[in-house]
Design an enzyme around this catalytic site. Structure first.
Site, short mmCIF file in Angstrom:
data_model
loop_
_atom_site.label_atom_id
_atom_site.label_comp_id
_atom_site.label_asym_id
_atom_site.label_seq_id
_atom_site.Cartn_x
_atom_site.Cartn_y
_atom_site.Cartn_z
N LYS A 174 43.82 45.65 42.95
CA LYS A 174 43.41 44.98 44.18
C LYS A 174 44.04 43.58 44.12
O LYS A 174 43.57 42.71 43.40
CB LYS A 174 41.88 44.87 44.21
N GLU A 249 39.29 36.35 33.00
CA GLU A 249 40.16 35.18 32.78
C GLU A 249 39.90 34.24 33.95
O GLU A 249 40.30 34.50 35.06
CB GLU A 249 41.59 35.67 32.72
N CYS A 283 45.76 28.68 36.08
CA CYS A 283 44.51 28.69 35.31
C CYS A 283 44.64 27.81 34.07
O CYS A 283 43.70 27.15 33.68
CB CYS A 283 44.14 30.11 34.92
N GLU A 378 37.76 22.14 37.82
CA GLU A 378 39.09 22.70 38.07
C GLU A 378 39.53 22.30 39.49
O GLU A 378 38.88 22.68 40.46
CB GLU A 378 39.04 24.23 37.94
P1 NDP Z 1 38.40 34.43 43.64
O1 NDP Z 1 37.90 34.44 42.25
O2 NDP Z 1 37.38 34.61 44.70
O3 NDP Z 1 39.53 35.56 43.82
C1 NDP Z 1 40.18 36.22 42.77
C2 NDP Z 1 40.32 37.70 43.09
O4 NDP Z 1 39.02 38.29 43.21
C3 NDP Z 1 41.02 37.98 44.43
O5 NDP Z 1 41.76 39.18 44.36
C4 NDP Z 1 39.82 38.14 45.37
O6 NDP Z 1 40.15 38.84 46.55
C5 NDP Z 1 38.89 38.94 44.47
N1 NDP Z 1 37.47 38.90 44.87
C6 NDP Z 1 36.83 37.99 45.65
N2 NDP Z 1 35.52 38.31 45.78
C7 NDP Z 1 35.33 39.45 45.07
C8 NDP Z 1 34.20 40.28 44.81
N3 NDP Z 1 32.99 39.98 45.30
N4 NDP Z 1 34.36 41.36 44.02
C9 NDP Z 1 35.56 41.65 43.49
N5 NDP Z 1 36.68 40.92 43.72
C10 NDP Z 1 36.57 39.83 44.49
O7 NDP Z 1 39.20 33.07 43.84
P2 NDP Z 1 39.65 32.34 45.19
O8 NDP Z 1 40.92 32.96 45.64
O9 NDP Z 1 38.52 32.33 46.17
O10 NDP Z 1 39.92 30.86 44.66
C11 NDP Z 1 38.83 29.96 44.46
C12 NDP Z 1 39.02 29.16 43.18
O11 NDP Z 1 39.05 30.03 42.07
C13 NDP Z 1 40.32 28.36 43.08
O12 NDP Z 1 40.24 27.15 43.73
C14 NDP Z 1 40.47 28.22 41.59
O13 NDP Z 1 39.71 27.15 41.13
C15 NDP Z 1 39.90 29.52 41.05
N6 NDP Z 1 40.95 30.53 40.74
C16 NDP Z 1 41.30 30.71 39.44
C17 NDP Z 1 42.32 31.57 39.13
C18 NDP Z 1 42.76 31.77 37.72
O14 NDP Z 1 43.93 31.98 37.49
N7 NDP Z 1 41.85 31.78 36.77
C19 NDP Z 1 43.06 32.31 40.16
C20 NDP Z 1 42.57 32.09 41.49
C21 NDP Z 1 41.54 31.22 41.75
P3 NDP Z 1 40.54 37.98 47.87
O15 NDP Z 1 41.74 37.19 47.53
O16 NDP Z 1 40.81 39.02 48.87
O17 NDP Z 1 39.32 37.14 48.19
#
Ligand code: NDP
Length: 476
Positions: A174, A249, A283, A378
């Protein structure tokens, strides 16, 4: 510019359309460039069944070496199409072209590395009682779920899908709602390179729909999640009901610690790059620099010069720093930029940037205090916070004083201090006199505390993507 793919899911080797779709925007311009499928429970279910079919059929019947050979072919195919993947990524997630190309090549390298490892993870024999032979077998979990964010889609697919496939699992991916193009392209490239249908499926959609359906699906035997701490907790909870293992992660607030005896000429390019690569949406970004008092003025002055010279622009023009992923992320980073802390330098935004693009000026902050939000939270933007320390003990306390523990960097020529710091820092990876070790496909990666648990990358990931069976034979 290449047009985004028509909205679809990749299930088995079929292009599956959905009744509902979602818009795709180019973060560099804000323009809608196409649409993606809005997959949900039905498509996830279909993808899990396709993956189970692959496990029970052609994919599951291959020898480990045969799996590895196919993965080597996938690596070559990704490499051959790295330019095309990079352009798609630049338009889809706003990643500057060279960085996007590096991601494609890293993805190829993961498939190559894990393809080579597919037949090299051995079980053991265990000396037990007389009359017994006991052995352990490494086996795949079955169908694994991969929830991938938007910041490094190709690298994260490479590291998690690569390791899962090497162990004989079949995968359902996904991708991030804002980052589905290269995931779909990689799935198709893998099939064209010989991956049996159903071994890798891709279902784009919303996190709350497709993502939640994936983490909660009874057929998913292991979940690999990269993203925010809050969503990671939801994913872990969804998997807990069926006791499915989860790798989380979850990002961090990684320190780069600079002692007065450091080789500053060597350190400076790393200090800045670790903060602004991918516009800071990393990250493992080294988003705070802890600097020993004696060199604080020199280091901050040199960093300020570097920040002021950073170029910002459209991803396809390959600037140092591209746009952020979307308006929400821009607002979040904007709040940090307006926090009132001392600004040491800010890169200029060119006048001709597209109005709808999600740009923020890369910013260097000084005199940040350990309890400031800039030092603890972050940001996920091109922002670097500088803090001052006076002793090694204080540096360790400051470095460890956040809820995260993903990566740490240390710059010092003192060998004893290098080792003391490596032991004392709460992090999954510690880099001494470097940061990130050039990507390091071979190096286990993951966090402690709120940065998550489990390890991906390197050989270590193969343990996570497999399960151990003990076989005890009593033969007298
Ligand atoms: P999320 O954690 O919400 O998204 C990461 C993934 O999880 C995406 O594929 C998202 O889908 C999916 N997701 C969202 N909600 C659910 C759920 N309930 N069940 C299963 N999967 C889900 O991060 P965001 O994109 O909202 O970013 C917000 C913050 O998170 C950033 O500002 C940053 O601080 C952090 N982040 C950290 C990352 C890392 O590398 N560790 C990567 C991305 C974000 P969809 O995109 O469709 O919502």
């Amino acid at each position: 510019m290449s047009a985004p793919l028509a909205p679809h899911c990749l299930i088995g080797d079929e292009t599956v359309t959905t009744a509902r779709t979602l818009p795709v925007h180019d973060p560099s311009t804000g323009e809608e460039t196409g649409r993606i499928a809005r997959g949900a429970g039905d498509e996830i279910d279909r993808a899990v069944r396709a993956a189970e079919g692959a496990r029970a059929g052609l994919w599951g019947g291959l020898d480990a070496a045969e799996r590895g050979a196919i993965m080597g072919d996938i690596a070559s195919a990704i490499r051959a199409r790295a330019g095309e993947l990079a352009v798609a990524e630049a338009h889809d997630v706003g990643k500057p072209l060279k960085q996007a190309r590096a991601d494609a090549l890293a993805c190829a390298r993961y498939f190559e590395f894990y393809g080579g490892a597919a037949d090299k993870l051995h079980g053991q024999t265990i000396p037990f009682r007389r009359g017994y032979t006991v052995m352990t077998l490494r086996e795949p979990h079955g169908v694994t779920g991969h929830i991938v964010p938007w910041n490094y889609p190709m690298q994260i697919i490479g590291r998690s899908v690569g390791a899962a496939l090497a162990m004989g699992n079949a995968c359902v991916v996904k991708p991030g709602e804002d980052a589905s193009q290269t995931a779909l392209m990689l799935g198709r490239i893998a099939i064209e390179a010989g991956l049996p249908a159903g071994a890798m499926n891709v279902v784009p959609g919303l996190g709350q729909e497709a993502g939640a359906a994936l983490s909660g699906h009874p057929g998913i035997r292991h979940v690999s999640f990269t993203g925010s701490t809050v969503t990671g907790a939801d994913v872990q909870q969804a998997a807990a009901g069926r006791a499915a293992p989860v790798t989380l992660e979850l990002g961090g607030k990684s320190p780069q610690v600079v002692f007065a005896d450091a080789d500053l000429d060597a350190a400076l390019p790393f200090l800045a790059m670790a903060a602004v690569q991918n516009a800071g949406q990393t990250c493992s970004a080294g988003s705070r620099v802890l600097i020993e008092e004696a060199v604080y003025d020199e280091v901050t002055a040199r960093l300020a010069e570097h920040f002021a010279g950073l170029t910002v622009g459209k991803a396809i023009d390959d600037p140092d720093v591209g746009p952020l992923i979307n308006a929400r992320q821009r607002r979040k980073v904007g709040d940090f930029l307006d926090c009132g802390a001392t600004v040491l330098a800010r890169a200029p935004l060119p006048d001709d940037l597209p109005e709808g693009g999600h740009y923020v000026a890369p910013t260097l902050f000084g005199d940040v205090r350990p309890d400031d939000a800039l030092a603890r939270e972050e940001v996920f933007g091109p922002v670097l916070a500088c803090l001052k320390f006076t002793t090694e003990t204080e540096a360790v306390a400051m470095a460890n004083a956040t809820p995260y523990g993903l990566v740490a960097g240390v710059w010092t020529r003192d060998g004893g201090r290098q080792l003391r710091m490596a032991h004392a820092l709460e992090a999954g990876q510690v880099f001494i006199n470097n940061y990130g070790a050039g990507g390091g496909v071979e190096l286990p990666f993951g966090g402690v505390k709120l940065s998550g648990h489990g390890r991906e990358k390197g050989f270590e990931a193969l343990y996570g993507f497999s399960t151990l069976k003990t076989v005890a034979i009593m033969h007298g």
